[in-house]
Design a protein around this motif. Sequence first.
Motif, PDB file in Angstrom:
ATOM      1  N   ALA A  77     -26.536  10.866  83.672  1.00 41.00           N
ATOM      2  CA  ALA A  77     -27.711   9.993  83.774  1.00 41.00           C
ATOM      3  C   ALA A  77     -28.129   9.801  85.216  1.00 41.00           C
ATOM      4  CB  ALA A  77     -27.402   8.646  83.141  1.00 41.00           C
ATOM      5  N   THR A  78     -27.157   9.922  86.119  1.00 42.20           N
ATOM      6  CA  THR A  78     -27.504   9.624  87.509  1.00 42.20           C
ATOM      7  C   THR A  78     -27.547  10.856  88.400  1.00 42.20           C
ATOM      8  OG1 THR A  78     -25.176   9.185  87.908  1.00 42.20           O
ATOM      9  CG2 THR A  78     -26.588   7.297  87.503  1.00 42.20           C
ATOM     10  N   THR A  79     -26.892  11.911  87.976  1.00 38.33           N
ATOM     11  CA  THR A  79     -26.811  13.059  88.883  1.00 38.33           C
ATOM     12  C   THR A  79     -27.290  14.297  88.156  1.00 38.33           C
ATOM     13  OG1 THR A  79     -24.832  12.040  89.768  1.00 38.33           O
ATOM     14  CG2 THR A  79     -25.259  14.297  90.402  1.00 38.33           C
ATOM     15  N   ILE A  80     -28.302  14.934  88.708  1.00 38.09           N
ATOM     16  CA  ILE A  80     -28.872  16.115  88.060  1.00 38.09           C
ATOM     17  C   ILE A  80     -28.949  17.234  89.077  1.00 38.09           C
ATOM     18  CG2 ILE A  80     -30.935  17.013  86.910  1.00 38.09           C
ATOM     19  CD1 ILE A  80     -31.664  14.019  86.467  1.00 38.09           C
ATOM     20  N   MET A  91     -30.058  15.984  92.470  1.00 37.18           N
ATOM     21  CA  MET A  91     -31.036  14.917  92.394  1.00 37.18           C
ATOM     22  C   MET A  91     -30.313  13.665  91.906  1.00 37.18           C
ATOM     23  SD  MET A  91     -34.839  15.355  91.051  1.00 37.18           S
ATOM     24  CE  MET A  91     -34.728  15.193  89.309  1.00 37.18           C
ATOM     25  N   LEU A  92     -30.305  12.642  92.740  1.00 40.73           N
ATOM     26  CA  LEU A  92     -29.580  11.428  92.392  1.00 40.73           C
ATOM     27  C   LEU A  92     -30.566  10.398  91.862  1.00 40.73           C
ATOM     28  CD1 LEU A  92     -27.331  11.239  95.568  1.00 40.73           C
ATOM     29  CD2 LEU A  92     -26.935  12.470  93.446  1.00 40.73           C
ATOM     30  N   GLN A  93     -30.266   9.920  90.672  1.00 40.35           N
ATOM     31  CA  GLN A  93     -31.258   9.087  90.002  1.00 40.35           C
ATOM     32  C   GLN A  93     -30.698   7.708  89.746  1.00 40.35           C
ATOM     33  OE1 GLN A  93     -32.336  11.272  86.570  1.00 40.35           O
ATOM     34  NE2 GLN A  93     -34.176  10.075  86.234  1.00 40.35           N
ATOM     35  N   GLY A  94     -30.303   7.006  90.789  1.00 41.84           N
ATOM     36  CA  GLY A  94     -29.654   5.724  90.546  1.00 41.84           C
ATOM     37  C   GLY A  94     -30.570   4.537  90.735  1.00 41.84           C
ATOM     38  N   TRP A 115     -22.682   7.137  96.771  1.00 47.82           N
ATOM     39  CA  TRP A 115     -22.454   8.389  96.067  1.00 47.82           C
ATOM     40  C   TRP A 115     -21.479   9.259  96.848  1.00 47.82           C
ATOM     41  CZ3 TRP A 115     -26.001   8.873  91.900  1.00 47.82           C
ATOM     42  CH2 TRP A 115     -27.091   7.986  91.951  1.00 47.82           C
ATOM     43  N   GLY A 131     -22.403  14.637  94.211  1.00 51.72           N
ATOM     44  CA  GLY A 131     -23.438  13.725  93.751  1.00 51.72           C
ATOM     45  C   GLY A 131     -22.953  12.685  92.767  1.00 51.72           C
TER      46      GLY A 131
END
Lengths: 284, 326
Positions: A100-103, B5-8, B37, B42
């Motif tokens: 969910a957080t790392t792609i 790509m970090l989506q926090g 992170w 990541g």
Amino acid sequence: MPSEDSGINWADAADAAKSSWADQVEEEETVNGDLPPLSQSVVGDIKTVVEYKYNDDDKKVKVVRKYRIETQKTSKSVAHRKLLKKFGKSANDLSGPNRATTIISEDVQMQFVSTREEEMMQEQEDPTLSKFKHQLQYYMFFKNFKATAPKDKTAEEEKKPEEENASNAPSKYVPPSMRSGGNTVGSSMPSGRGNRDEQATIRVTNLSEETKESDLQELFKPFGPLQRIYLAKDKHTQQSKGFAFINFYNRDDAAKAIKSVCGFGYDHLILNVEWAKPSTPSTS
Amino acid sequence: MRPLMLQGHERAITQIRYNREGDLLFTVAKDATPNVWYTINGERLGTYDGHRGTVWSVDVNWDSTKVLTGAADLSCKLWDCETGKVINTWDTKSSVRSSNFSYCGNMINFTTDRQMKHEPKICIYDIREPSDSEPALSFVIDTKEMSKPMCSLWGALNEYLITGHDDGTMAHWDLKVGGELLHSVREHTALIKDMQLSSDQMMLITASKDKTAKLFDAPSLNLMKTYKTDRPVNSAAISPIRDHVVLGGGQEAMDVTTSNLKEGKFDARFFHLVFEEEFGRVKGHFGPINSLAFHPNGNSYSSGGEDGFVRVHQFDESYFDFQFEC
């Protein structure tokens, strides 16, 4: 109906037929019909995680993910930090990145932008310019030669600086997107030297959406050297709008192109080619 | 390269920072929750929960034990890096804009905004002292004389503080004497959004809304180089191993008309440090880039954007092989 003494054990065959994973999943289902749990296994340095879930069509899907386990040597403090217990919103995360957080994003390349390279490319792509340069040299040489003889040496010296001046005359190359006063979206050839012979511009319409600048180049270059190809594209989707402007160096070449290509069938459409109307100073 | 790509974060990123060893990346955004992170893959280590407003700045001390954040909820918080617990909170009268550890990690500074009739303040605390003690140094900036500070940096050996202001001024403040303005220069014509030091702390690069980034000599604030672009620069960083700087920016989110959302069109631009010429661009963000940072070993860099994503890029061979032709 299978005969009793055929020798085939149908019970075994039925078991063997259940080798598909979907049937295995059916067997493994728990009493309340849930999906089988996540399972992980590590073989050598490859970790495999198998997960079952429902996809958008409500079908059962098996997702297999393979990870390579890398071992890195780092300093003590870095190693210590890697083993920290997660906190805050990640407190319930498993080890390893949380999807969910790392792609992992799509591949991007660094686009190397170099003004020098573009200048050099410009010189090479232009056969007629070098022709003109030679003609200019000869003209200047003989012009000076005509005067008194001792000026021979100076004439030659003048020839050299002329040469260099001619090649320096195009000022530092400005990429089309950064030039002022012009919307050059869709332009594929360098056009730095002003004076785009308006008399040798043709407009091609009824192009298919898949037509690219390279296709236009191939289609029109038999008629003569091309100064510029402008393929109109939609600003947002970059899709071809169906028309293009082609600039030739010679008006005759342009005329030949019109005669030959107009009415030509290209990619399921019949092309229409005509002289371009002179453009207005303010562009869209 | 395939960036992580970090989506926090749910809102625009305001600042990102690596720790000294480069194994952790701290990101803060307008959503009040700083994240940390692991840079290697990541993976998110954790979040620091406690702020109630936009977190404007983050810094980590040299041994990665403490984290400092400054937020718009009128507080500056000191956290334990490894557990996420708050060690101390300093309450202020206006939003805290920038916050930094000193090189030794024993002192912190933060600057506040001009809000609700409160003038911007610069405060310096010694964190070894009990949490409710008075600041080691605190002084007010009179905005009639000088515009408000947007970002600040500790100078070498804790002798001075460098601040960048709303109108493009940069100032040196003497910390030994106690808040005396040593000198100020005004090379930029619009607000300075970010300032970062080089790895040896002798140079600093400033990113400004006037569409340029400038390189200064840190002790004297002499202008050395200018890097020009066609959009406001929100952040700039100096590579620790090569003569490169990276600039990131873009117009305010409000000004950008809807563009093709399939490609992230906002790019980070790489310039040669000495020749001031652009040599490379990396696309990917869907909104203006708000913060850039090089990994301390120079092999990768990260960018945080208005789109709420942080992208961690590992440079390809082609970047290292690239020789600038002059």
